[in-house]
Scaffold this active site. Sequence first.
Site, PDB file in Angstrom:
ATOM      1  N   ARG A 138       0.817  -1.215   0.000  1.00  0.00           N
ATOM      2  CA  ARG A 138       0.000   0.000   0.000  1.00  0.00           C
ATOM      3  C   ARG A 138       0.851   1.266   0.000  1.00  0.00           C
ATOM      4  NH1 ARG A 138      -3.009  -3.051   3.927  1.00  0.00           N
ATOM      5  NH2 ARG A 138      -5.193  -3.432   3.319  1.00  0.00           N
ATOM      6  N   ARG A 140      11.449   0.651   8.259  1.00  0.00           N
ATOM      7  CA  ARG A 140      11.992   0.399   9.585  1.00  0.00           C
ATOM      8  C   ARG A 140      13.495   0.580   9.514  1.00  0.00           C
ATOM      9  NH1 ARG A 140       7.833   1.293  11.534  1.00  0.00           N
ATOM     10  NH2 ARG A 140       6.457  -0.055  12.765  1.00  0.00           N
ATOM     11  N   HIS A 183      11.128  10.157  13.156  1.00  0.00           N
ATOM     12  CA  HIS A 183      10.041   9.190  12.960  1.00  0.00           C
ATOM     13  C   HIS A 183       8.683   9.900  12.897  1.00  0.00           C
ATOM     14  CE1 HIS A 183       9.142   4.657  13.482  1.00  0.00           C
ATOM     15  NE2 HIS A 183       8.195   5.221  12.774  1.00  0.00           N
ATOM     16  N   GLU A 186      16.998   3.022  16.837  1.00  0.00           N
ATOM     17  CA  GLU A 186      16.136   4.126  17.246  1.00  0.00           C
ATOM     18  C   GLU A 186      15.780   4.042  18.734  1.00  0.00           C
ATOM     19  OE1 GLU A 186      11.721   5.406  15.692  1.00  0.00           O
ATOM     20  OE2 GLU A 186      13.201   4.750  14.206  1.00  0.00           O
ATOM     21  N   ARG A 222       7.529  -9.336  -4.389  1.00  0.00           N
ATOM     22  CA  ARG A 222       7.440 -10.786  -4.549  1.00  0.00           C
ATOM     23  C   ARG A 222       6.646 -11.187  -5.789  1.00  0.00           C
ATOM     24  NH1 ARG A 222       6.132 -12.667   1.696  1.00  0.00           N
ATOM     25  NH2 ARG A 222       8.177 -12.117   2.578  1.00  0.00           N
TER      26      ARG A 222
END
Length: 317
Positions: A157, A237, A284, A266, A179
């Site tokens: 998304r 991430r 972030h 982090e 994938r």
Amino acid sequence: MSRILITRSMPERVVAAARELGEVTYRDETKPMARDGMVAALGDFDGILTTLGDGWSAEVFEAAGAARCKLLANFGVGFNHIDVEAARKAGVVVTNTPGTVTDGTADLALTLILMTARRAGEGERLVRAGAWGGWHPVQMLGLHVTGKRLGVIGMGRIGQAIARRCHFGFGMEIGYVARSDKTLDYPATRHESLGALASASDIVVTAVPGGAETHHMVGTPVFEAMPDHGIFVNIARGDVVDEAALIAALEARRIAGAGLDVYEFEPEVPEALRALENVVLLPHLGTAALEVREAMGLMAVDNLRAVLAGEVAPNSV
């Protein structure tokens, strides 16, 4: 009456919605829960609204023993801070908040692309330091974004939303690795490897989930394959990227710059990274808009409502 724990500070609408479900213990703090607190919570509460930083490891579930808790309703789409298999074995459902974060995170990716390519962070520091000597034709020349080639690592998304903005907003050519082939409303080329994608892209953006499968998937080979004017952006991430390899590539000017919203350890950000001028560093902020955070929290509450009523959670992972 059901007992619910909210582990972190949340928007007021989210807390109010949770209070409609039962007795709420609200931990109005910004720091993650400590291990002992999590162990106790699994035995004290029927449902827990948790988020990034609260480390629900297998050891925590084992130490808790038989859990009263029926649900960990994660505030966020990423859930690599939760050992889902250990939760299942303990009889605890895990949910997340897909869809709510897509546009906010994609918008933030565009922010980082533009800031990095046009050296906006560096320029602001120059002005704030009182060191700007005035406009001239070769001052702080950056990368012209319009018409460039975007490479997206992960075409879910968020990856698709970033690509859509870049294609329709800036006329970019889109490439991706995933994938499987994706059916999209804009032209895009699927590459067979990260190296092929990197070499064919002016800007590379990561948009994959965290976890063992993606740990350090972006490292030296990717940065060596990118053109020397290339821009790298991470809104996924932090541990998706080998941070030491990124620092080395930036220091050597192997790539032109990077825009980061997340970090490998982090909230620790290495001094070597903070010292570089050719990197934009954000704390972030991917979903940091009130309406986005409210939507995330209300979806988490909907998951709590369903499970506490004995129904199937709408967003189980």
